[in-house]
Design a protein around this motif. Structure first.
Motif, PDB file in Angstrom:
ATOM      1  N   ALA A  17       9.992  -7.477 -24.794  1.00  0.00           N
ATOM      2  CA  ALA A  17       9.538  -6.767 -25.810  1.00  0.00           C
ATOM      3  C   ALA A  17      10.885  -7.310 -26.473  1.00  0.00           C
ATOM      4  O   ALA A  17      10.161  -7.393 -27.667  1.00  0.00           O
ATOM      5  CB  ALA A  17       9.868  -4.967 -25.258  1.00  0.00           C
ATOM      6  N   ILE A  22       8.988  -6.300 -29.851  1.00  0.00           N
ATOM      7  CA  ILE A  22       9.104  -4.596 -29.965  1.00  0.00           C
ATOM      8  C   ILE A  22      10.416  -4.030 -29.436  1.00  0.00           C
ATOM      9  O   ILE A  22      11.239  -4.582 -27.713  1.00  0.00           O
ATOM     10  CB  ILE A  22       8.078  -5.151 -28.889  1.00  0.00           C
ATOM     11  N   SER A  24      10.932  -0.825 -29.655  1.00  0.00           N
ATOM     12  CA  SER A  24      11.348   0.880 -29.640  1.00  0.00           C
ATOM     13  C   SER A  24      10.492   1.091 -27.897  1.00  0.00           C
ATOM     14  O   SER A  24       9.369   0.226 -27.641  1.00  0.00           O
ATOM     15  CB  SER A  24       9.551   1.234 -30.439  1.00  0.00           C
ATOM     16  N   ARG A  26       9.015   3.784 -26.742  1.00  0.00           N
ATOM     17  CA  ARG A  26       7.174   4.046 -27.134  1.00  0.00           C
ATOM     18  C   ARG A  26       6.033   3.038 -27.344  1.00  0.00           C
ATOM     19  O   ARG A  26       4.841   3.001 -26.717  1.00  0.00           O
ATOM     20  CB  ARG A  26       7.624   5.517 -28.265  1.00  0.00           C
ATOM     21  N   THR A  27       7.023   1.809 -28.120  1.00  0.00           N
ATOM     22  CA  THR A  27       5.790   1.591 -27.992  1.00  0.00           C
ATOM     23  C   THR A  27       5.532   0.579 -26.989  1.00  0.00           C
ATOM     24  O   THR A  27       4.621  -0.628 -26.560  1.00  0.00           O
ATOM     25  CB  THR A  27       6.507   0.328 -29.456  1.00  0.00           C
ATOM     26  N   TRP A  29       6.096   1.289 -23.867  1.00  0.00           N
ATOM     27  CA  TRP A  29       5.176   1.661 -23.308  1.00  0.00           C
ATOM     28  C   TRP A  29       3.782   1.686 -23.355  1.00  0.00           C
ATOM     29  O   TRP A  29       2.839   1.320 -22.235  1.00  0.00           O
ATOM     30  CB  TRP A  29       5.584   3.659 -22.612  1.00  0.00           C
ATOM     31  N   ASP A  30       3.223   2.228 -24.378  1.00  0.00           N
ATOM     32  CA  ASP A  30       1.403   1.810 -25.110  1.00  0.00           C
ATOM     33  C   ASP A  30       2.366  -0.002 -24.393  1.00  0.00           C
ATOM     34  O   ASP A  30       0.848   0.125 -23.919  1.00  0.00           O
ATOM     35  CB  ASP A  30       2.215   2.519 -26.474  1.00  0.00           C
ATOM     36  N   CYS A  31       2.254  -0.933 -24.513  1.00  0.00           N
ATOM     37  CA  CYS A  31       1.750  -1.877 -24.357  1.00  0.00           C
ATOM     38  C   CYS A  31       2.126  -2.573 -22.537  1.00  0.00           C
ATOM     39  O   CYS A  31       0.896  -3.096 -22.597  1.00  0.00           O
ATOM     40  CB  CYS A  31       3.248  -2.873 -24.523  1.00  0.00           C
ATOM     41  N   ARG A  35      -1.752  -3.734 -22.534  1.00  0.00           N
ATOM     42  CA  ARG A  35      -1.214  -5.357 -23.139  1.00  0.00           C
ATOM     43  C   ARG A  35      -1.489  -6.082 -21.872  1.00  0.00           C
ATOM     44  O   ARG A  35      -0.925  -6.336 -20.961  1.00  0.00           O
ATOM     45  CB  ARG A  35      -0.474  -5.389 -23.940  1.00  0.00           C
ATOM     46  N   PHE A  49       8.167   5.853 -21.711  1.00  0.00           N
ATOM     47  CA  PHE A  49       8.934   5.554 -21.938  1.00  0.00           C
ATOM     48  C   PHE A  49      11.026   6.287 -22.350  1.00  0.00           C
ATOM     49  O   PHE A  49      12.062   5.296 -22.265  1.00  0.00           O
ATOM     50  CB  PHE A  49       8.446   5.678 -24.264  1.00  0.00           C
ATOM     51  N   HIS A 385      17.796   1.239 -33.572  1.00  0.00           N
ATOM     52  CA  HIS A 385      16.732   2.541 -32.943  1.00  0.00           C
ATOM     53  C   HIS A 385      17.751   2.945 -32.611  1.00  0.00           C
ATOM     54  O   HIS A 385      17.316   4.394 -32.014  1.00  0.00           O
ATOM     55  CB  HIS A 385      15.719   1.223 -32.165  1.00  0.00           C
TER      56      HIS A 385
END
Length: 409
Positions: A17, A22, A24, A26-27, A29-31, A35, A49, A385
């Protein structure tokens, strides 16, 4: 609860990541959900996340050891040449607002403002649009803020400096001035890059700009991480001082560190608006001569406010007849101090002006500065972050782990 996720899988996802920019949770987790590259690394598992962030924070102190392992991997692959080590720092905005940085006076104003807000809420009558529940909730929130302000006030009073600022969001992040002229709560991150492939062999996070005390810490960390020593070390003028110039004489590495006036010393005196100490030359007997050709009288050794011993010189031909007086001084006579360790600075300037010194130092900027551009422009890492010195340090180590993995790839 659910079965635990394997740390190897979590590290793969986390390192990859940061490698693709990347940060974050949360991002990430989305990946992991959407992806294919992340799905492959996570082996079809989907840590959320909270799990990703908790893993990162729980093991943040172990990241230094993992960074060292990756540096050693680079060494085994023959990616570290030990010829030239370039060191530089970059300031990254903390996860905090500048307006939240308060000194004692600002904190007192904020305290009074919150206190008045509580009194106003308590005196306000309960009604249809302002029920008791809302009133209690708002008063409770402001009361907590008041307690926090009292804690910060005690911390600032203990420092004994009325102008000292502390950030109420991230108390570890001091206000620093950036290259664009803005002042922000920030951390300074230093990297040491090897010339051969640009592998970062050591990192350091500080709460101040680059200063001379950091130079040898970073070099020693590089020696420890690589189990070797570099022949040459270069750094910018922020890392230079008389103490450092004296200390590096005893080191096995060859150092190339200019002082803050080095560039001025190369400029022609006739082109300058004002004459600096570097424009006063020495004759064969070691006496100082001013730009107009007049002799400087040696007064003696005096101590500065910092306790350093310096030689004091005063001009002997500084009258109205001197044609260069306007560019030299507004006082009756020009005077200046020369540190007793000036010989170390002169030796460093000679080294930097040599053919080898010019070639080697010219490479420094192109070797270490691109790391900062990759962080801020390519990966978008312009602000932290995580909050706190320990977490900010861990975040930077993750960035440099990603840098070295990219070099290996």
């Amino acid at each position: 609860g659910n079965p635990a996720y394997h740390p190897k899988m979590m590290l793969k996802v986390l390192f990859y990541a940061y490698y693709v920019g990347i940060m974050s949770s949360r991002t990430i987790w989305d990946c992991v959900i959407n992806r294919a590259d992340f799905m492959y690394l996570a082996a079809g598992q989907v840590p959320n996340f909270r799990t990703i962030n908790a893993f990162r924070l729980r093991h943040i102190e172990r990241l230094g050891g993992l960074f060292t392992q990756i540096v050693m991997l680079c060494k085994r692959l023959g990616m570290i040449g030990f010829k030239h080590l370039a060191i530089d720092g970059q300031k990254i905005h903390a996860n905090a607002n500048f307006k939240k940085s308060k000194n004692l006076k600002g904190l007192g104003k904020e305290y009074e403002k919150v206190k008045m807000g509580i009194e106003k809420l308590l005196s306000k009558e309960v009604g249809e649009y302002f029920p008791e529940e809302t009133k209690e909730k708002r008063v409770g929130r402001l009361s907590k803020k008041l307690e926090k302000l009292e804690e910060f006030q005690k911390e600032l009073e203990a420092l004994g400096d009325e102008e000292k600022r502390i950030n109420m969001t991230d108390a570890d992040a001091p206000v620093m001035r950036h290259k664009d002229g803005t002042s922000k709560p920030s951390y300074n991150h230093q990297s040491a890059a090897d010339e051969k492939y640009g592998v970062v062999t050591a990192v350091e996070t500080t709460q101040s700009g680059d200063n001379p005390d950091d130079l040898l810490k970073v070099v020693d960390a590089s020696n420890e991480n690589t189990e070797g020593e570099h022949e040459n070390v270069s750094a910018d003028c922020g890392f230079c001082s008389y103490d450092i110039l004296e200390e590096v004489e005893e080191r096995s590495e060859e150092y190339y560190v200019p002082d803050r006036l080095y560039e001025n010393s190369k400029q022609d005196a006739s082109e300058k608006k004002r004459y600096g100490v570097e424009d006063f030359t020495k004759d064969a007997e070691g006496n100082y001569i001013c730009p107009a050709g007049g002799a400087m009288k040696y007064v003696g050794v005096v101590k500065t406010s910092q306790g350093d011993e310096v030689e004091k010189y005063i001009g002997t031909g500084c009258g109205e007849e001197c044609p260069l007086k306007e560019k030299c001084t507004k006082a009756k006579k020009r005077s200046f101090h020369v540190d007793l360790r000036e010989g170390y600075r002169e030796k460093m300037r000679e080294k930097l002006s040599s053919d080898k010194g010019r070639e080697l130092y010219m490479k420094r900027q192109g070797l270490v500065e691109p790391l900062h551009g990759d962080d801020q422009k390519n990966k978008g890492w312009k602000q932290h972050h995580l909050r706190g010195l320990g977490k900010a340090t861990g975040e930077f180590i993750l960035m440099r782990i990603a840098t070295n993995l990219a070099k290996i790839i």
